[in-house]
Write an enzyme that holds these catalytic residues in place. Sequence first.
Site, PDB file in Angstrom:
ATOM      1  N   GLU B  52      20.295 -62.530  22.401  1.00 37.51           N
ATOM      2  CA  GLU B  52      21.114 -62.090  23.754  1.00 37.51           C
ATOM      3  C   GLU B  52      21.003 -60.817  24.317  1.00 37.51           C
ATOM      4  OE1 GLU B  52      22.500 -64.215  20.647  1.00 37.51           O
ATOM      5  OE2 GLU B  52      23.863 -65.728  22.349  1.00 37.51           O
ATOM      6  N   PHE B 114      36.418 -71.243  17.562  1.00 38.14           N
ATOM      7  CA  PHE B 114      35.806 -71.181  16.662  1.00 38.14           C
ATOM      8  C   PHE B 114      34.675 -70.582  17.929  1.00 38.14           C
ATOM      9  CE2 PHE B 114      31.023 -72.829  17.062  1.00 38.14           C
ATOM     10  CZ  PHE B 114      30.733 -72.559  16.414  1.00 38.14           C
ATOM     11  N   GLN B 115      34.048 -69.834  17.394  1.00 40.23           N
ATOM     12  CA  GLN B 115      33.383 -68.676  18.519  1.00 40.23           C
ATOM     13  C   GLN B 115      33.871 -67.941  19.296  1.00 40.23           C
ATOM     14  OE1 GLN B 115      29.828 -70.755  20.437  1.00 40.23           O
ATOM     15  NE2 GLN B 115      28.317 -69.903  18.103  1.00 40.23           N
ATOM     16  N   LYS B 164      35.883 -71.829  28.931  1.00 41.47           N
ATOM     17  CA  LYS B 164      35.043 -72.704  29.381  1.00 41.47           C
ATOM     18  C   LYS B 164      35.834 -74.416  30.008  1.00 41.47           C
ATOM     19  CE  LYS B 164      32.326 -76.560  26.973  1.00 41.47           C
ATOM     20  NZ  LYS B 164      32.119 -77.003  25.719  1.00 41.47           N
ATOM     21  N   MET B 482      10.438 -40.037  15.173  1.00 42.35           N
ATOM     22  CA  MET B 482      11.196 -38.903  15.655  1.00 42.35           C
ATOM     23  C   MET B 482      11.753 -38.511  14.834  1.00 42.35           C
ATOM     24  SD  MET B 482      11.401 -37.131  18.018  1.00 42.35           S
ATOM     25  CE  MET B 482      10.946 -37.351  19.406  1.00 42.35           C
TER      26      MET B 482
END
Lengths: 186, 581
Positions: B52, B114-115, B164, B482
């Site tokens: 993502e 969940f999630q 949802k 760097m």
Amino acid sequence: MSALNIKKGSTSHSAYDLRDSHSQAEESHTLAVIVENEPGVLARVIGLFSGRGYNIDSLTVAEVDHTGHRSRITVVTRGTPSVIDQIEAQLSRMVPVHAVHDLTAEGPSVQRELALIKVAGKGDARIEALRLCEIFRAKVVDSTLESFVFEMTGPPEKIDAFADLMRPLGLKEIARTGVAALSRGA
Amino acid sequence: MTRSMTGARMVVQALKDQGVEVVFGYPGGAVLPIYDEIFQQNDIRHILVRHEQGAVHMAEGYARSTGKPGVALVTSGPGATNAVTGLTDALMDSIPIVVLTGQVPTFMIGTDGFQEADTVGITRPCTKMNWLVKDTAKLAETIHQAFHVATHGRPGPVLIDIPKDVQFANAEYTPPQKAKVDHYQPRVKGDIEAITRLVEMLEVAERPILYTGGGVINSGKAASQLLRELADATGIPVTSTLMGLGAYPASGKGWIGMLGMHGLYEANLAMHGCDLMINIGARFDDRITGRITDFSPKSKKVHIDIDPSSINKVIRVDVPIIGDVGHVLEDVLKVWKARGRKVNKAGLAKWWAQIEDWKRVNCLAYAPGEKTIKPQYALQRLEALTRGRDRYIATEVGQHQMWAAQFLSFDEPNRWMTSGGLGTMGYGLPASIGVQIAHPEALVINVAGEASWLMNMQEMGTAMQFRAPVKQFILNNERLGMVRQWQELLHGERYSSSWSESLPDFVKLAEAFGCKGIKVSDPKDLDDAINEMLAYDGPVIFDCLVEKHENCFPMIPSGKPHNEMLLSADADAFKSGAVLV
């Protein structure tokens, strides 16, 4: 408080900013933030203060216009003039913020806070507490033979003063609402 | 006519009505209804990413190269938390993106489902605005508002969290014209008195400088055009931040190069010594100012910015102008022309002579390598071999990024995608894919370091799947360059964890992804290798083994003023024995 010496009109938006913006002295300012009354807006405002390291001395919030979905957040904050300007600018640019008023800079304002003060004691201390309650125009809202709960409204300094006097007389607990403020005049 | 539809269909309809053509995303449980709708239409193209974070950087690359908002779609919980780096990156660089996240159904919110994650809570400080939509009837309007907020005022990322059950429920669709957006209308026109004040100062200034930033690019192509007109008509030198490269062309006669920590000697000294600094859409970032108390001590400062909170945040300015760069520059030019197009010609001539003097220091000089490729040389050759092509450059973060800014030149805006404010390693590969999706025919190159590139290398799968022929130009020094440079200069050469061990074989890696790998280590093979990369019709991983211990100069060490710059020992100033100020 140096903030009280600021003349009306001397805001950061004025062409005649009379404050010394380079001053390193901290000032206390009361900001009225008019926001859209929607979930998360208070968290957003508070998150700004914690995220950018600004102070919150007092904070109150409530809906003030039900049909227009407006809430008013009153924040008392401290900082140098440039920090205060930055706080105002950071608040102003938030999407759900409609207006920000620096009540301290914009002119005279009325500031009030409500406090409930529980004092426990017997004998002379109890009588003295009740006498001071009258002097300060506080109200007794609960009483037992060994305690009082006083209710008082006033500027924060008055509540501080009253609480200081109650301390040796048996101050148990204090609950304060934080400052609500409006500018004076129309 | 009103239309009733499910929340999921509404999402797709609203995106179409907003003119969205591409969505970068990754499906998951909480966004399945939306993916089902995407499946049943052909107007919006879905680019399946591999992580993502990649989706959000692709949306950023898309946005920066087109000027249109980028869109990402991810699921709840880990999908949303993986998007956080990209959101923060877009916030710091003022990039308009819209991220849609799925959420557990409203009745499960708060139960540690969940999630489930508190997505609006987590992303509140890293979005310009976010919304949790609990009512399908408000979904379409919220999406339209989100696009409005992302693209108006100072652009930035916005996020809409959609449970949802809200995706499944039916409600009436609100078209964009009916969405309420009037309460967020930041002002775009600058105060004309302040603009006049700026023109008065500009007319008499002896040593003026235009200090331009990403705001010019965000304002749109017209703003870049107006900047060019102003600079060329007045003869005032132009420098730019990392974010603003391309707004004024590198081939323009007023160009004096990038400023800042790794900016050019002449640009930084001009900033230090100017008597009038005109900041156009930049924000006095600490990589620009160095030590605040010694920043450009002799100048009057003007600051044009659309965000009032940028004014006086770091540097106090004499004339603030709050407004959109394009609108303000238009008025500046109008007023300047109306007042007779005056400039201080004698002052400017002396000023330019001084700048030319500084240029002779030749601050980007480096000792060429005989057997090894110097990273600067690799970029010079890339520049030479790609000149004249419609070229888009993305970068990762580190030495290679600064060298790319120094050695590649940009004549147009929206051609340079780099993580400036947040400094996100792993930005460049996905950003380059986002650019390529937006410009399928263009040459898109990600200038990378091997360490940054590994951070999101899974996105090569996305490049292959969607036939995005991005060229991954990796300057491989087997070091976190760097970090190593700072350790050498500032931490007593104790190289704590700053080398890349167990690196993959990039050519084999390319083969594993099914694309082309090219490896080059000898300077004399470099041109052929670059040409081979450019000629290949598909993604390329170009492993350019470069000098391992090259440092990036000039460098203003953190907390030092502009005139205390470190220069390379190869700069001409040292050869001629000149004394540096």
